[in-house]
Design an enzyme around this catalytic site. Structure first.
Site, PDB file in Angstrom:
ATOM      1  N   ALA A 103     -14.787   3.611  16.557  1.00  0.00           N
ATOM      2  CA  ALA A 103     -14.227   2.315  16.180  1.00  0.00           C
ATOM      3  C   ALA A 103     -13.003   2.590  15.312  1.00  0.00           C
ATOM      4  O   ALA A 103     -12.895   3.655  14.686  1.00  0.00           O
ATOM      5  CB  ALA A 103     -15.257   1.511  15.402  1.00  0.00           C
ATOM      6  N   GLY A 149     -18.204   5.179  17.954  1.00  0.00           N
ATOM      7  CA  GLY A 149     -18.196   4.148  18.989  1.00  0.00           C
ATOM      8  C   GLY A 149     -17.829   4.705  20.361  1.00  0.00           C
ATOM      9  O   GLY A 149     -18.175   4.110  21.386  1.00  0.00           O
ATOM     10  N   GLU A 152     -20.998   6.107  21.656  1.00  0.00           N
ATOM     11  CA  GLU A 152     -21.835   4.935  21.965  1.00  0.00           C
ATOM     12  C   GLU A 152     -21.359   4.237  23.249  1.00  0.00           C
ATOM     13  O   GLU A 152     -22.171   3.753  24.039  1.00  0.00           O
ATOM     14  CB  GLU A 152     -21.813   3.962  20.789  1.00  0.00           C
ATOM     15  N   GLU A 172     -20.555   8.773  11.717  1.00  0.00           N
ATOM     16  CA  GLU A 172     -20.504   7.629  10.788  1.00  0.00           C
ATOM     17  C   GLU A 172     -20.942   7.998   9.374  1.00  0.00           C
ATOM     18  O   GLU A 172     -20.422   7.453   8.403  1.00  0.00           O
ATOM     19  CB  GLU A 172     -21.363   6.471  11.320  1.00  0.00           C
TER      20      GLU A 172
END
Ligand code: COA
Length: 297
Positions: A103, A149, A152, A172
């Site tokens: 992200a 992300g 993911e 993260e």
């Protein structure tokens, strides 16, 4: 239905070398070209023999997922669902360095707990769950870093291929955060609890060959072969009965899907991590290009 959605926009596809072997069969919907160019700023789309190749196109930011990418991916996935010309899809990243490096951390700075939870929920609804539940095969062709992300996003796809240089990780915890797009659920399903736990709490990165050994990716190809070989797999699937394929996707998801409770708990915990001093320190350290010092608060 917008049949002009998937177009090869001549001259702007820098992965063109990779596409050379399949280009002769690419469908062109030239009349819609200008419309498409206006439509997407952060992704590119191309239809190759019924296979929609969606390329995340922010190579200078390692294809990080900002709000625009999430919105545009969501719109592209709506087309994958509804456009009968599209039989299956590939998600990949522009360039050789990154699939998606996570992200976009620059968008985290001002988010509080509610903002963090909303970011995760919107992404899960618009993109990640939509991929997982798509009635047509959606495959990730991981061409470089797949972090946070990005990992993911790859895991939400029905299966994954990777280039030899791909790297996977959930970093993260380096930012004082946790995954928010399904990482705590889907990594466990794909590689098992022990290894998933270790990767999630060490933030270690693994290379493509280890990812394959763990079952995170199905095939590892050279960078040049990644898209042609992934297209070959999807072309084989296209010879099978589409309704049967759709039912299998649903049933395999039911056997191994991220639990709804797990996903909503993840959204809540992701939001809570935005209310910590560690998140402020972790994101600031990344943006200032220095090591973070966490107080555990
Ligand atoms: N969000 C926003 N920007 C990102 C980003 C992200 N997740 N990942 C990389 N970028 C940006 C960098 O800030 C840099 O921008 P700049 O040129 O304006 O400074 C650019 O992309 C290139 O990245 P850089 O860090 O210089 O490349 P590198 O080769 O030194 O390192 C990585 C590559 C992938 C190891 C490193 O970029 C990284 O750790 N990224 C963050 C990964 C992460 O924590 N993801 C999870 C987010 S929740």
């Amino acid at each position: 239905m917008n049949i002009g959605f998937c177009i090869l926009v001549s001259g702007i596809v820098s992965n063109s070398l990779i596409f050379d072997s399949v280009k002769k069969n690419v469908k062109r919907f030239i009349p819609f070209q200008n419309h498409l160019k206006k439509m997407y700023q952060t992704i590119k789309t191309e239809l190759t023999e019924g296979i929609c190749v969606i390329t995340i196109n922010r190579p200078d930011k390692l294809n990080a997922l900002n709000k625009d990418v999430i919105n545009e991916l969501g719109a592209a996935l709506d087309e994958v669902y509804t456009n009968a010309e599209i039989k299956s899809a590939i998600i990949t990243g522009e360039g050789l360095k990154a699939f998606v490096a996570g992200a976009d951390i620059t968008e985290f700075t001002d988010l509080d707990a509610a903002g963090g939870a909303a970011l995760a929920q919107v992404g899960q609804d618009k993109v990640f769950s939509k991929i997982e539940n798509a009635p047509k095969p959606v495959v990730a062709a991981v061409n470089g870093f797949a972090l946070g992300g990005g990992c993911e996003l790859a895991m939400a796809c029905h299966f994954r291929t990777a280039s030899e240089t791909a790297k996977f990780g959930q970093p993260e915890v380096n930012l004082g955060l946790i995954p928010g797009y399904g990482g705590t659920q889907r990594l466990v399903q794909l590689i098992g609890k022990g290894k998933a736990m270790e990767l999630l709490i060490t933030a270690d990165m693994i290379k493509a060959d280890e990812a394959k050994a763990l079952g995170l990716v199905n095939h590892v190809f050279t960078a040049e072969e990644l898209l042609p070989k992934t297209i070959e797999i999807l072309k084989k699937i296209q010879t099978k009965a589409p309704l049967a394929v759709a039912k299998i996707i649903t049933l395999v998801n039911e056997a191994a899907t991220a639990s709804k409770t797990g996903l909503s708990n993840e959204v809540k915990a992701f939001g809570e991590s935005f209310a910590t001093e560690d998140k402020i320190e972790g994101t600031a350290a990344f943006l200032e290009k220095r090591a973070a010092v966490f107080a555990g608060k």
